[in-house]
Design a protein around this motif. Structure first.
Motif, PDB file in Angstrom:
ATOM      1  N   LEU A 119       0.827  -1.202   0.000  1.00 46.57           N
ATOM      2  CA  LEU A 119       0.000   0.000   0.000  1.00 46.57           C
ATOM      3  C   LEU A 119       0.865   1.258   0.000  1.00 46.57           C
ATOM      4  N   ASP A 120       1.977   1.221   0.714  1.00 42.13           N
ATOM      5  CA  ASP A 120       2.895   2.364   0.704  1.00 42.13           C
ATOM      6  C   ASP A 120       3.379   2.640  -0.724  1.00 42.13           C
ATOM      7  N   GLN A 121       3.712   1.569  -1.434  1.00 38.70           N
ATOM      8  CA  GLN A 121       4.195   1.719  -2.809  1.00 38.70           C
ATOM      9  C   GLN A 121       3.108   2.306  -3.710  1.00 38.70           C
ATOM     10  N   ALA A 122       1.878   1.817  -3.552  1.00 38.39           N
ATOM     11  CA  ALA A 122       0.771   2.345  -4.343  1.00 38.39           C
ATOM     12  C   ALA A 122       0.566   3.828  -4.051  1.00 38.39           C
ATOM     13  N   TRP A 123       0.712   4.196  -2.798  1.00 40.07           N
ATOM     14  CA  TRP A 123       0.545   5.601  -2.409  1.00 40.07           C
ATOM     15  C   TRP A 123       1.638   6.471  -3.024  1.00 40.07           C
ATOM     16  N   ARG A 124       2.863   5.980  -2.999  1.00 41.00           N
ATOM     17  CA  ARG A 124       3.967   6.746  -3.596  1.00 41.00           C
ATOM     18  C   ARG A 124       3.765   6.928  -5.102  1.00 41.00           C
ATOM     19  N   VAL A 125       3.256   5.900  -5.761  1.00 41.88           N
ATOM     20  CA  VAL A 125       2.988   6.023  -7.193  1.00 41.88           C
ATOM     21  C   VAL A 125       1.957   7.120  -7.448  1.00 41.88           C
ATOM     22  N   GLY A 126       0.880   7.082  -6.703  1.00 36.16           N
ATOM     23  CA  GLY A 126      -0.175   8.081  -6.878  1.00 36.16           C
ATOM     24  C   GLY A 126       0.247   9.488  -6.518  1.00 36.16           C
ATOM     25  N   MET A 127       1.222   9.599  -5.611  1.00 32.04           N
ATOM     26  CA  MET A 127       1.693  10.915  -5.170  1.00 32.04           C
ATOM     27  C   MET A 127       2.903  11.381  -5.969  1.00 32.04           C
ATOM     28  N   ASP A 128       3.286  10.620  -7.016  1.00 33.59           N
ATOM     29  CA  ASP A 128       4.495  10.948  -7.782  1.00 33.59           C
ATOM     30  C   ASP A 128       5.699  11.081  -6.859  1.00 33.59           C
ATOM     31  N   ALA A 129       5.790  10.153  -5.910  1.00 34.33           N
ATOM     32  CA  ALA A 129       6.860  10.227  -4.904  1.00 34.33           C
ATOM     33  C   ALA A 129       7.656   8.931  -4.850  1.00 34.33           C
ATOM     34  N   GLU A 130       7.736   8.236  -5.960  1.00 39.15           N
ATOM     35  CA  GLU A 130       8.500   6.992  -5.989  1.00 39.15           C
ATOM     36  C   GLU A 130       9.968   7.248  -5.663  1.00 39.15           C
ATOM     37  N   GLY A 131      10.533   6.377  -4.826  1.00 35.76           N
ATOM     38  CA  GLY A 131      11.916   6.535  -4.409  1.00 35.76           C
ATOM     39  C   GLY A 131      12.091   7.448  -3.213  1.00 35.76           C
ATOM     40  N   SER A 132      11.002   8.048  -2.721  1.00 36.75           N
ATOM     41  CA  SER A 132      11.098   8.987  -1.594  1.00 36.75           C
ATOM     42  C   SER A 132      11.106   8.289  -0.241  1.00 36.75           C
ATOM     43  N   GLY A 133      10.620   7.045  -0.186  1.00 40.64           N
ATOM     44  CA  GLY A 133      10.514   6.363   1.096  1.00 40.64           C
ATOM     45  C   GLY A 133       9.269   6.749   1.873  1.00 40.64           C
ATOM     46  N   MET A 134       8.400   7.579   1.296  1.00 35.60           N
ATOM     47  CA  MET A 134       7.167   7.983   1.962  1.00 35.60           C
ATOM     48  C   MET A 134       6.322   6.757   2.281  1.00 35.60           C
ATOM     49  N   ALA A 135       5.803   6.694   3.486  1.00 34.79           N
ATOM     50  CA  ALA A 135       5.034   5.525   3.920  1.00 34.79           C
ATOM     51  C   ALA A 135       3.900   5.960   4.830  1.00 34.79           C
ATOM     52  N   GLY A 136       2.921   5.086   4.965  1.00 35.69           N
ATOM     53  CA  GLY A 136       1.802   5.380   5.849  1.00 35.69           C
ATOM     54  C   GLY A 136       2.211   5.375   7.314  1.00 35.69           C
ATOM     55  N   GLU A 137       1.366   5.976   8.130  1.00 37.38           N
ATOM     56  CA  GLU A 137       1.606   6.029   9.568  1.00 37.38           C
ATOM     57  C   GLU A 137       1.248   4.679  10.208  1.00 37.38           C
ATOM     58  N   VAL A 138       2.135   4.157  11.040  1.00 37.73           N
ATOM     59  CA  VAL A 138       1.814   2.969  11.830  1.00 37.73           C
ATOM     60  C   VAL A 138       1.146   3.443  13.113  1.00 37.73           C
ATOM     61  N   LEU A 139      -0.079   3.033  13.303  1.00 36.33           N
ATOM     62  CA  LEU A 139      -0.862   3.501  14.442  1.00 36.33           C
ATOM     63  C   LEU A 139      -0.464   2.774  15.728  1.00 36.33           C
ATOM     64  N   PRO A 140      -0.614   3.425  16.867  1.00 38.43           N
ATOM     65  CA  PRO A 140      -0.321   2.772  18.149  1.00 38.43           C
ATOM     66  C   PRO A 140      -1.493   1.930  18.641  1.00 38.43           C
ATOM     67  N   LEU A 141      -2.248   1.368  17.708  1.00 37.62           N
ATOM     68  CA  LEU A 141      -3.419   0.544  18.022  1.00 37.62           C
ATOM     69  C   LEU A 141      -3.427  -0.655  17.085  1.00 37.62           C
ATOM     70  N   ASP A 142      -3.883  -1.809  17.589  1.00 36.97           N
ATOM     71  CA  ASP A 142      -3.908  -3.002  16.746  1.00 36.97           C
ATOM     72  C   ASP A 142      -5.232  -3.124  15.993  1.00 36.97           C
ATOM     73  N   ARG A 143      -5.315  -4.147  15.151  1.00 38.62           N
ATOM     74  CA  ARG A 143      -6.492  -4.315  14.293  1.00 38.62           C
ATOM     75  C   ARG A 143      -7.763  -4.567  15.100  1.00 38.62           C
ATOM     76  N   MET A 144      -7.627  -5.219  16.257  1.00 35.25           N
ATOM     77  CA  MET A 144      -8.811  -5.471  17.070  1.00 35.25           C
ATOM     78  C   MET A 144      -9.412  -4.170  17.584  1.00 35.25           C
ATOM     79  N   ALA A 145      -8.557  -3.270  18.096  1.00 30.06           N
ATOM     80  CA  ALA A 145      -9.046  -1.991  18.604  1.00 30.06           C
ATOM     81  C   ALA A 145      -9.713  -1.192  17.487  1.00 30.06           C
TER      82      ALA A 145
END
Length: 245
Positions: free
Chosen positions: A159-185
């Motif tokens: 998903l990070d890679q797909a986001w970078r493609v859409g943002m024209d930011a390939e190679g930038s290392g831009m990634a989504g935020e990892v939340l301090p909560l798990d999938r159950m919460a």
């Protein structure tokens, strides 16, 4: 043709942290340092002198700001530093600081963040499901991307890679935020099964979600924008009206 790309949440966050934004500042009563209001945590003081968490920073009446994490707050309470800082700030004694304030504050901050996500979902602004997120991200329609803390590395990277493609930011290392909560919460709060990744396409929504998330991250140790978070006491002369609200 690719849609004009949104400005990412991470880009907006960096601008505010470097001081170029216009967010108001407040002063931490423990460290004496100032930071963006959205990065700090507010404690409300009731008419009876009870010190309570104010996760949304909207409670009426008196309040004070802190920029510490949970462990530092526990230490400040145990040593009497927090009570002393509050007494100096309000120029009065008799304030009651509950020993479980750190737990109360963590729960309140988590609840504020999850409730904000719920509001955005009910307004139709929250994107759920890996396939849908990936498609929207590749078209440049994602302003903010989030992963549960127990999300798989491979799923997040795709998903990070797909986001970078859409943002024209390939190679930038831009990634989504990892939340301090798990999938159950996340799943329980949003009333959906297996919420592992989520995104926001609306930039205004992303900014609204960022505020409670930033406060929760600060408290859980992802950052303490107000400096040392209260490891050393400061005298009353270091404080001014910016510490209170």
């Amino acid at each position: 043709m690719r849609n004009p790309r949104n400005e990412s949440l991470r880009q907006n966050r960096s601008r505010k942290r470097d001081g170029s934004g216009d967010a108001p500042e407040r002063r931490c009563i423990l460290s004496g340092e100032t930071a963006c209001r959205d990065d700090l945590l507010r404690l409300a003081v009731s008419p009876d002198g009870d010190v309570l968490p104010d996760a949304l920073a909207r409670a009426p009446g008196r309040g004070a700001w802190i920029g510490c994490n949970k462990a530092q707050l526990e230490q400040a309470i145990a040593s009497g530093q927090l009570k002393g800082a509050l007494a100096r700030s309000f120029k009065e004694g008799g304030l009651s600081v509950p020993q479980d304030l750190p737990v109360l504050l963590e729960n309140a901050l988590s609840r504020a963040f999850l409730e904000r996500l719920g509001l955005e979902m009910r307004a139709g602004r929250l994107i759920l499901g890996s396939d849908r997120i990936a498609n929207e991200a590749r078209m440049g329609k994602v302003a903010a991307l989030f992963h549960a803390e127990d999300a798989s590395e491979d799923g997040s990277k795709k998903l990070d890679q797909a986001w970078r493609v859409g943002m024209d930011a390939e190679g930038s290392g831009m990634a989504g935020e990892v939340l301090p909560l798990d999938r159950m919460a996340l799943s329980v709060a949003l009333g959906r099964d297996n919420v592992v990744h989520l995104a926001l396409a609306d930039h205004a929504s992303a900014k609204r979600v960022l505020v409670p998330l930033r406060r929760l991250q600060t408290f859980l140790g992802a950052g303490a924008p107000a400096g040392d978070g209260g490891e050393a006491a400061v005298d009353g002369a270091a404080h001014d009206a910016a510490a209170l609200d």
